[in-house]
Design a protein around this motif. Structure first.
Motif, PDB file in Angstrom:
ATOM      1  N   GLY A  89      43.565 -49.380  40.791  1.00 18.91           N
ATOM      2  CA  GLY A  89      43.057 -49.055  39.463  1.00 18.91           C
ATOM      3  C   GLY A  89      42.020 -50.067  39.054  1.00 18.91           C
ATOM      4  O   GLY A  89      41.828 -51.095  39.711  1.00 18.91           O
ATOM      5  N   ARG A  90      41.348 -49.793  37.975  1.00 23.17           N
ATOM      6  CA  ARG A  90      40.285 -50.681  37.511  1.00 23.17           C
ATOM      7  C   ARG A  90      40.845 -52.030  37.079  1.00 23.17           C
ATOM      8  O   ARG A  90      42.013 -52.127  36.707  1.00 23.17           O
ATOM      9  CB  ARG A  90      39.552 -50.051  36.319  1.00 23.17           C
ATOM     10  N   ASN A  91      39.992 -53.054  37.115  1.00 25.04           N
ATOM     11  CA  ASN A  91      40.377 -54.344  36.555  1.00 25.04           C
ATOM     12  C   ASN A  91      40.762 -54.140  35.097  1.00 25.04           C
ATOM     13  O   ASN A  91      40.042 -53.484  34.340  1.00 25.04           O
ATOM     14  CB  ASN A  91      39.219 -55.347  36.633  1.00 25.04           C
ATOM     15  N   GLY A  92      41.912 -54.690  34.700  1.00 25.17           N
ATOM     16  CA  GLY A  92      42.362 -54.560  33.325  1.00 25.17           C
ATOM     17  C   GLY A  92      43.166 -53.306  33.049  1.00 25.17           C
ATOM     18  O   GLY A  92      43.588 -53.071  31.915  1.00 25.17           O
ATOM     19  N   ALA A  93      43.418 -52.488  34.098  1.00 23.89           N
ATOM     20  CA  ALA A  93      44.168 -51.238  33.889  1.00 23.89           C
ATOM     21  C   ALA A  93      45.660 -51.496  33.678  1.00 23.89           C
ATOM     22  O   ALA A  93      46.367 -50.634  33.171  1.00 23.89           O
ATOM     23  CB  ALA A  93      43.969 -50.297  35.078  1.00 23.89           C
ATOM     24  N   GLY A  94      46.141 -52.682  34.107  1.00 23.07           N
ATOM     25  CA  GLY A  94      47.553 -53.012  33.915  1.00 23.07           C
ATOM     26  C   GLY A  94      48.319 -53.241  35.194  1.00 23.07           C
ATOM     27  O   GLY A  94      49.550 -53.360  35.172  1.00 23.07           O
ATOM     28  N   LYS A  95      47.631 -53.333  36.321  1.00 31.35           N
ATOM     29  CA  LYS A  95      48.302 -53.504  37.616  1.00 31.35           C
ATOM     30  C   LYS A  95      49.074 -54.822  37.666  1.00 31.35           C
ATOM     31  O   LYS A  95      50.273 -54.837  37.997  1.00 31.35           O
ATOM     32  CB  LYS A  95      47.271 -53.458  38.762  1.00 31.35           C
ATOM     33  N   SER A  96      48.393 -55.921  37.362  1.00 31.12           N
ATOM     34  CA  SER A  96      49.053 -57.236  37.412  1.00 31.12           C
ATOM     35  C   SER A  96      50.160 -57.340  36.371  1.00 31.12           C
ATOM     36  O   SER A  96      51.208 -57.948  36.619  1.00 31.12           O
ATOM     37  CB  SER A  96      48.027 -58.360  37.199  1.00 31.12           C
ATOM     38  N   THR A  97      49.943 -56.719  35.215  1.00 29.96           N
ATOM     39  CA  THR A  97      50.985 -56.704  34.176  1.00 29.96           C
ATOM     40  C   THR A  97      52.237 -56.006  34.691  1.00 29.96           C
ATOM     41  O   THR A  97      53.359 -56.476  34.482  1.00 29.96           O
ATOM     42  CB  THR A  97      50.468 -55.988  32.919  1.00 29.96           C
ATOM     43  N   LEU A  98      52.058 -54.892  35.383  1.00 29.25           N
ATOM     44  CA  LEU A  98      53.187 -54.153  35.935  1.00 29.25           C
ATOM     45  C   LEU A  98      53.948 -54.995  36.959  1.00 29.25           C
ATOM     46  O   LEU A  98      55.182 -55.023  36.966  1.00 29.25           O
ATOM     47  CB  LEU A  98      52.688 -52.854  36.579  1.00 29.25           C
ATOM     48  N   LEU A  99      53.218 -55.733  37.810  1.00 31.96           N
ATOM     49  CA  LEU A  99      53.882 -56.607  38.785  1.00 31.96           C
ATOM     50  C   LEU A  99      54.679 -57.700  38.082  1.00 31.96           C
ATOM     51  O   LEU A  99      55.802 -58.024  38.485  1.00 31.96           O
ATOM     52  CB  LEU A  99      52.856 -57.245  39.725  1.00 31.96           C
ATOM     53  N   LYS A 100      54.099 -58.273  37.036  1.00 32.11           N
ATOM     54  CA  LYS A 100      54.795 -59.344  36.300  1.00 32.11           C
ATOM     55  C   LYS A 100      56.068 -58.828  35.650  1.00 32.11           C
ATOM     56  O   LYS A 100      57.074 -59.540  35.582  1.00 32.11           O
ATOM     57  CB  LYS A 100      53.861 -59.950  35.252  1.00 32.11           C
TER      58      LYS A 100
END
Length: 560
Positions: A34-45
């Motif tokens: 997904g795009r940068n800022g879409a929430g991928k890293s947030t979901l991993l955290k």
């Protein structure tokens, strides 16, 4: 099974994740895109337990272990590489030490009937049982194997962690995580600081990994080789594709074509019905029929048009009057570090309007020469001549890591902005997707992609006629890479790009400079022409080719 149920995250009025749900099965190899800022890293955290969602739950079996490779981490800088890597085995090593101490104490005791002696035996049995979960005899062997797979040599093991660059420290952190072998292994852009040999080793390691793997990556080949499932995060929701990355691209394109056709057909039908209703409404005798048709029309479930691309970066490089004809002239240049030669007797002329790609294996001197051209490193021999009126902008490979973590986005830009552009700082930030309250965020809370965008935004604040970019696509998502490439295609100045990314380089440059065995060779053409001349299919083959020196050494060993 692991269940993620109805996870929602909001930042003010912005919904980052909206009731996201999916199931993870053992041995899944999930590519989170997904795009940068879409929430991928947030979901991993959230999955790692490092962040709490506004609503929703995680349902994991008890005693599930989760490993998460963050983009920020801390190592013990005073330790040697091998000792810091071995620290991931602290629990096993501590148990072994306890066992050794218990055995030593028991062997010195003769009060076999005492309670304290029996207590020691009980403790010994307990520690031995705990230690059975670890194969203590192979810990160091396995640690060495993983470190070597990630590019470390025997000599590196005795170096202090403090001597290493950020990229090499990340490799230690990755090694520790792999050695812990958690049930769910989550990696956020693991390939950004790896050379090609290490990337291929990691691909094979992950393919055989006994647990579940979730990876965020913008490396298409890595995703294709590792993942059997793609989860796309977009506009607060997810779409789950149980297939490889390239099949996902095909499937998404098919779905978009079908959806677009269905949408257009329905729009035509609705338009016809609206005309009929309007015509009947004009006749008193058919008003009731028209009203009935209107109610039926309102109940029709509308087909949405395929999702259009959301907000994207808008990059435009400011330019200044043109430079002299020979922008940079490299004359018999050599560079050594601690008596180790990187290259010698290099001769290269970059002329006004040239568009040059630097390619070759890691360690062959591409970044070193880029730094010399940028004036950040002195030459060991030879000279570098610069034309008149050259205005250089240099984007370092670790440019995003050089940002002050304590500063805000706006602080960074205002510091870099020349006086005449100060009034446009917020506008430029907006074109790089930093709007509203985003400009007041500290750099420390930005994702890797956001930091890359900020670093690029601060770069264009300086008008230039010579762009020197070292791995500019690190941390950029697939969409942002295309936007940057389009901007560079329209750039009128002189361009030099250091990159391993074939898709990014294709059609972007008209000259390739290959770094190999301490020297360079020029090819007049783009990256496709270069690969055809080398009889290679992809950039991985360029990165993995054996140097002539290595081949000669191996041949001499064989003869002996």
């Amino acid at each position: 099974m692991y269940y993620i149920r109805d996870i929602s995250v909001k930042y003010g009025d912005r919904i980052l994740l909206n009731e996201v749900s999916f199931m993870i099965t053992p041995r899944d190899r999930i590519g989170l895109i997904g795009r940068n800022g879409a929430g991928k890293s947030t979901l991993l955290k959230i999955i790692a337990g490092e962040k709490s969602p506004d609503s929703g739950t995680l349902e994991f079996p008890s005693r599930t272990t989760i490993g998460y490779l963050r983009q920020e981490f801390e190592l013990n800088e005073s330790l040697k590489v091998i000792d810091e890597a071995m620290s991931c085995h602290d629990e096993a090593l501590s148990l072994q030490q306890q066992l050794d101490e218990l055995n030593a104490e028991i062997s010195s005791r003769q009060d076999y009937d005492s309670q304290s002696y029996h207590d020691l035996l009980d403790k010994l049995a307990q520690v031995s049982g705990q230690l059975e979960h670890f194969n203590i005899s192979t810990l160091e062997v396995e640690t060495v194997r993983v470190l070597k797979g990630l590019g470390f040599t025997d000599a590196d093991f005795q170096r202090q962690v403090s001597e290493l660059s950020g990229g090499w420290k990340m490799r230690i952190e990755l090694a520790k995580l792999l050695l812990r072998s958690p049930d769910v292994l989550m990696l956020d852009e693991p390939t950004n600081h790896l050379d090609m040999e290490s990337i291929i080793w990691l691909e094979q390691y992950l393919s055989n990994y006994p647990g579940t793997v979730i990876v965020i990556s913008h490396d298409i080949q890595f995703l294709e080789n590792v993942c059997n499932r793609i989860i796309e995060v977009e506009y607060g929701s997810i779409t789950d594709y149980r297939m490889s990355y390239l099949k996902y691209i095909e499937e998404k394109e098919k779905q978009n074509v079908i959806q677009q056709a269905s949408y257009e057909n329905q729009q035509k039908e609705l338009e016809q019905k609206e005309k009929t209703i309007n015509r009947f409404m004009a006749k008193a005798s058919k008003t009731k029929m028209a009203q009935s048709m209107q109610k039926q029309l309102e109940k029709v479930e509308r087909i949405e048009a395929p999702t259009k691309t959301g907000k994207t970066m808008s990059i435009r490089f400011a330019e200044v009057p043109r430079s002299g004809r020979e922008v940079v002239k490299i004359i018999d240049v050599g560079k050594s570090f601690d008596n180790k030669s990187v290259f010698a007797h290099l001769n290269l002329t970059i002329e006004r309007g040239d568009r040059v790609a630097f390619v070759g294996q890691n360690g062959q001197g591409k970044t070193t020469l880029a730094k010399i051209i940028a004036g950040l490193l002195p030459v060991s021999e030879g000279s570098v001549e610069e034309s008149n009126n050259v205005h250089l902008s240099y984007y370092a490979q670790n440019q995003s890591e050089l940002l002050d973590l304590k500063s805000t986005v706006l602080d960074i830009m205002e510091e870099k902005a020349p006086e005449e552009l100060r009034s446009r700082v917020r506008t430029i930030l907006g074109s790089f997707l930093f709007s509203g309250d985003d400009v007041d965020k500290k750099v420390s809370v930005l994702s890797g992609g956001e930091r890359a965008r900020l670093a690029m935004a601060s770069l264009i604040m300086k008008p230039c006629n010579f762009l020197l970019l070292d791995e500019p696509t690190n941390h950029l998502d697939i969409y942002s890479k295309e936007i940057l490439k389009d901007a560079l295609k329209s750039y009128k100045g002189t361009l030099v790009v250091v990159s391993h990314d074939r898709e990014f380089l294709a059609g972007l440059t008209d000259k390739v400079v290959e770094f190999k065995d301490g020297s360079i060779k020029e090819y007049l053409g783009d990256i496709e022409y270069f690969l055809s001349r080398k009889k290679m299919d992809n950039m991985r083959e360029v990165d993995l080719q054996k140097s002539e020196t290595m081949i000669a050494t191996n041949e001499s060993i064989k003869k002996v």
